[in-house]
Design an enzyme around this catalytic site. Structure first.
Site, PDB file in Angstrom:
ATOM      1  CG  ASP A  54     -11.078 -16.208 -13.782  1.00 31.36           C
ATOM      2  OD1 ASP A  54     -10.341 -16.593 -12.862  1.00 31.36           O
ATOM      3  OD2 ASP A  54     -12.317 -16.113 -13.681  1.00 31.36           O
ATOM      4  CG  ASP A 111      -6.406 -12.945 -13.707  1.00 28.11           C
ATOM      5  OD1 ASP A 111      -6.019 -13.388 -12.617  1.00 28.11           O
ATOM      6  OD2 ASP A 111      -7.167 -13.580 -14.477  1.00 28.11           O
ATOM      7  CD  GLU A 157      -8.750 -20.681 -12.637  1.00 25.09           C
ATOM      8  OE1 GLU A 157      -9.532 -19.840 -13.099  1.00 25.09           O
ATOM      9  OE2 GLU A 157      -8.622 -20.873 -11.421  1.00 25.09           O
ATOM     10  CG  ASP A 161      -1.618   1.324   1.452  1.00 24.08           C
ATOM     11  OD1 ASP A 161      -1.993   1.631   2.604  1.00 24.08           O
ATOM     12  OD2 ASP A 161      -1.785   2.062   0.456  1.00 24.08           O
ATOM     13  CG  ASP A 188      -1.154   1.536  -3.947  1.00 21.19           C
ATOM     14  OD1 ASP A 188      -1.481   1.973  -2.828  1.00 21.19           O
ATOM     15  OD2 ASP A 188       0.022   1.471  -4.350  1.00 21.19           O
ATOM     16  CG  HIS A 232      -5.714 -15.465  -6.669  1.00 22.59           C
ATOM     17  ND1 HIS A 232      -5.157 -15.910  -7.853  1.00 22.59           N
ATOM     18  CD2 HIS A 232      -7.046 -15.458  -6.872  1.00 22.59           C
ATOM     19  CE1 HIS A 232      -6.113 -16.144  -8.722  1.00 22.59           C
ATOM     20  NE2 HIS A 232      -7.263 -15.874  -8.168  1.00 22.59           N
ATOM     21  CG  ASP A 233      -8.284 -18.978  -6.683  1.00 29.88           C
ATOM     22  OD1 ASP A 233      -8.406 -19.207  -7.891  1.00 29.88           O
ATOM     23  OD2 ASP A 233      -8.746 -17.962  -6.115  1.00 29.88           O
ATOM     24  CG  ASP A 271      -5.912   2.926   0.050  1.00 30.63           C
ATOM     25  OD1 ASP A 271      -6.548   2.976  -1.019  1.00 30.63           O
ATOM     26  OD2 ASP A 271      -4.983   2.113   0.253  1.00 30.63           O
TER      27      ASP A 271
HETATM   28  O1  TEU Z   1     -11.039 -19.526  -9.927  1.00 34.25           O
HETATM   29  C1  TEU Z   1     -11.732 -20.596 -10.528  1.00 34.25           C
HETATM   30  C2  TEU Z   1     -12.319 -21.491  -9.510  1.00 34.25           C
HETATM   31  O2  TEU Z   1     -12.898 -22.486  -9.816  1.00 34.25           O
HETATM   32  C3  TEU Z   1     -12.161 -21.142  -8.097  1.00 34.25           C
HETATM   33  O3  TEU Z   1     -13.288 -21.569  -7.439  1.00 34.25           O
HETATM   34  C4  TEU Z   1     -10.901 -21.841  -7.623  1.00 34.25           C
HETATM   35  O4  TEU Z   1     -10.573 -22.865  -8.503  1.00 34.25           O
HETATM   36  C5  TEU Z   1     -11.125 -22.479  -6.292  1.00 34.25           C
HETATM   37  O5  TEU Z   1     -11.312 -21.409  -5.425  1.00 34.25           O
HETATM   38  C6  TEU Z   1      -9.922 -23.307  -5.911  1.00 34.25           C
HETATM   39  O6  TEU Z   1     -10.323 -24.159  -4.880  1.00 34.25           O
HETATM   40  C7  TEU Z   1     -10.996 -18.334 -10.711  1.00 34.25           C
HETATM   41  C8  TEU Z   1     -10.210 -17.290  -9.931  1.00 34.25           C
HETATM   42  O7  TEU Z   1      -8.872 -17.744  -9.756  1.00 34.25           O
HETATM   43  C9  TEU Z   1     -10.912 -17.106  -8.614  1.00 34.25           C
HETATM   44  O8  TEU Z   1     -10.163 -16.228  -7.763  1.00 34.25           O
HETATM   45  C10 TEU Z   1     -12.279 -16.517  -8.890  1.00 34.25           C
HETATM   46  O9  TEU Z   1     -12.992 -16.432  -7.666  1.00 34.25           O
HETATM   47  C11 TEU Z   1     -13.067 -17.397  -9.878  1.00 34.25           C
HETATM   48  O10 TEU Z   1     -12.306 -17.855 -10.977  1.00 34.25           O
HETATM   49  C12 TEU Z   1     -14.215 -16.593 -10.472  1.00 34.25           C
HETATM   50  O11 TEU Z   1     -13.670 -15.597 -11.305  1.00 34.25           O
END
Ligand code: TEU
Length: 565
Positions: free
Chosen positions: A199, A98, A255, A21, A29, A328-329, A25
């Protein structure tokens, strides 16, 4: 196998909201990323994948886009983006955006028009269906809980949303939608962006007829089972390639959940007619349970090793692999495959990133950042985790404490706590109240302390990246063949990489116990006495001895290697 820059790259995913950041805020960013480019250059990565930075109401933290050609206000301005791109390029860093094109935000102008009336010109930009027997058209569930269908009183129809109700699916069967997306891609590529992560791109072609999906432990049918890899997906990706991708020297990764190697061989084929590579999910779904991902069983290492080996060998000379365990997932890999220790972080990294394919690191992985100590459902921000808790407890089949334990272990929020830069308040991420709590272990785990410590996880990652990108062993590790060793060993992941007359033995004890793997005689003979070119700990000289807990190393041989092929 063609040699090309995106096969030789190391990608680093940045989740901008949690990276740095710069304007106080509490939210990361674009200028914050620019401020940290020197850190990324020192680490040695060469492509930065930015999670979505477009205008969004943030129902799904940017994966719900309301304006594809403008920057999210909290992240800065288009000038800030142009500056980031220019400063990254000055350092030889590429930027991958993305692309979220399976769905938009319900606040996108297209959806406002589409929902305004059945006769609107953009009605078919989205997927609308009449009720069936007075209810949702199918039993499909949203990935975030509840039905995948949302009733729209004004026009008396349901619209499809495979994710949140604020993420209506776009209708890719309408060529106007496809042309709109291609225009958006050209807008960013003409600015100099170096590629796209796409995505859920294998969900864009919906089935010709909508029928109920099989149940998989939940109240709704499993949408992925009927929507992934649809009838026109390859036609649309080949069109995208002809119209856009083939006109730029860029990198693309799709993905693609619910794919097997045969699918990947089409999506990421070597003739370049679709994408460069895909993210598949088999390995990160192996420790799932009754509630799909929501389980906290330990990963079965022999199962994992065989799955990784399957992808390494079945894509060989057909398609290109991506290599990841963090993003991030996903929860933090050091908490999932390791024991949160720096030793385990190093061993996992060596075992993962000496395989064939383009490595994808995630912010903080290079520090050994761990899962967050959640106390209860109130600690979560992620729409998927909150939706899962609601869905699993509503089903009434599971013990809430067990469900919470699973969610704590697998929640995407584990990856979204702020980057830990120093032991200053809020880990140096922000001078304000952070949008999401910092992991309290930042005092011990942070970039500043690790940059000063040559034995840190950070410097181990830097050396590992250097081995793949700058050393004399680059071609061996990028293009070499792969052969799994000791598949049944419960603790040690060992494999060979072979390229021309050179061979590498990659061996990682992925356990907290000493281990004595039984390697094949020809392998031991080839590497006996060799000194490791990289090791996490141990003597660094190969002998048929026990491995220390979390001991990992790469050994190189250049004679008598023919027996290893
Ligand atoms: O994720 C695709 C998806 O199926 C997600 O549910 C992810 O695979 C799961 O959380 C893993 O266990 C993509 C993006 O990476 C995710 O951040 C988004 O929430 C999703 O698509 C919708 O755009």
């Amino acid at each position: 196998m063609k040699k090309v820059w995106w096969k030789e790259s190391i990608v680093y995913e940045i989740y901008p909201r949690s990276f740095y950041d710069s304007d106080g805020d509490g939210i990361g960013d674009l200028n914050g990323i620019t401020d940290k480019l020197d850190y990324l250059e020192e680490l040695g990565v060469n492509v930065l994948w930015l999670a979505p930075v477009y205008q969004s109401p943030n129902d799904d933290n940017g994966y719900d886009i309301s304006d594809y050609r403008n920057i999210m206000k909290e992240f800065g301005t288009m000038e800030d983006f142009d500056r980031l791109l220019s400063e990254a390029h000055k350092r030889g860093l590429k930027i991958m955006m993305d692309l979220v094109a399976n769905h938009s935000s319900d606040e996108h102008a297209w959806f406002a028009e589409s929902r305004s009336s059945r006769e609107n010109d953009k009605r078919d930009y989205y997927i609308w269906r009449d009720p069936v027997d007075g209810r949702e058209p199918t039993n499909w569930g949203s990935s975030f809980g509840g039905s995948a269908w949302e009733w729209d009183e004004a026009t008396g129809q349901y619209y499809l949303h495979c994710f949140s109700r604020k993420q209506p699916d776009l209708n890719w069967d309408d060529p106007r939608v496809r042309m709109e997306i291609y225009d958006i891609m050209r807008f960013w590529l003409d600015k100099g962006v170096d590629g796209f992560r796409m995505d859920v791109i294998n969900m864009i072609s919906k089935p010709e007829t909508f029928t109920d999906a099989p149940y998989n432990g939940g109240r709704y049918g499993s949408t992925g089972a009927v929507v992934a890899n649809g009838p026109h997906v390859h036609e649309y990706l080949q069109e995208m390639n002809r119209e856009v991708l083939s006109k730029y020297d860029i990198m693309t990764v799709g993905e693609c959940g619910g794919t097997v190697p045969g699918d990947a061989a089409r999506y990421a084929n070597e003739d370049g007619s679709e994408l460069n590579m895909i993210f598949q999910f088999e390995h990160v779904n192996l420790d799932g349970g009754k509630y799909r991902k929501w389980a906290h069983d330990p990963m079965d290492l022999p199962k994992l090793k065989k799955n990784l080996a399957k992808w390494q060998t079945e894509l060989r000379d057909k398609a290109w692999n991506s290599i990841y365990f963090n993003n991030h997932d996903q929860p933090r890999v050091v908490s999932r495959l390791g024991d949160d220790s720096p030793e385990s972080a190093k061993a996992i990294a060596l075992g993962l990133y000496c395989m064939q394919g383009t490595p994808y690191l995630y912010q903080g992985e290079e520090l050994g950042m761990t899962n967050y100590p959640f106390r209860g459902i109130g600690d979560y921000e992620d729409i998927e985790s909150i939706g899962a808790y609601r869905e699993l407890t509503a089903a009434g089949t599971g013990d809430p404490e067990e469900i919470l334990k699973s969610i704590a272990y697998k929640s995407r929020d584990n990856a979204r706590t702020p980057m830990q830069w120093s032991n200053a308040p809020n880990a140096g991420f922000t001078k304000a109240e952070p949008w999401y709590p910092v992991n309290p272990n930042y005092i011990r785990i942070n970039a500043e302390s690790q940059q000063k410590d040559p034995e840190s996880v950070f410097h181990f990652y830097r050396k590992l990246i250097g081995l793949r990108t700058k050393s004399e062993y680059k071609d061996l590790l990028v293009y070499g063949g792969y052969r799994l060793l000791i598949p049944e060993d419960p603790a040690v992941y060992a494999y060979l990489r072979v390229y021309e007359n050179r061979a590498a033995l990659v061996i990682a004890n992925l356990s907290a116990e000493r281990s004595h793997p039984e390697l094949p005689e020809e392998v031991k003979a080839c590497f006996r006495g060799k000194t490791a070119v990289l090791r996490s700990r141990g003597t660094g000289v190969f002998q048929d001895a026990e491995l220390e807990p979390w001991e990992a190393a790469v050994y190189i041989a250049e004679e008598k290697t023919e027996c290893l092929c």
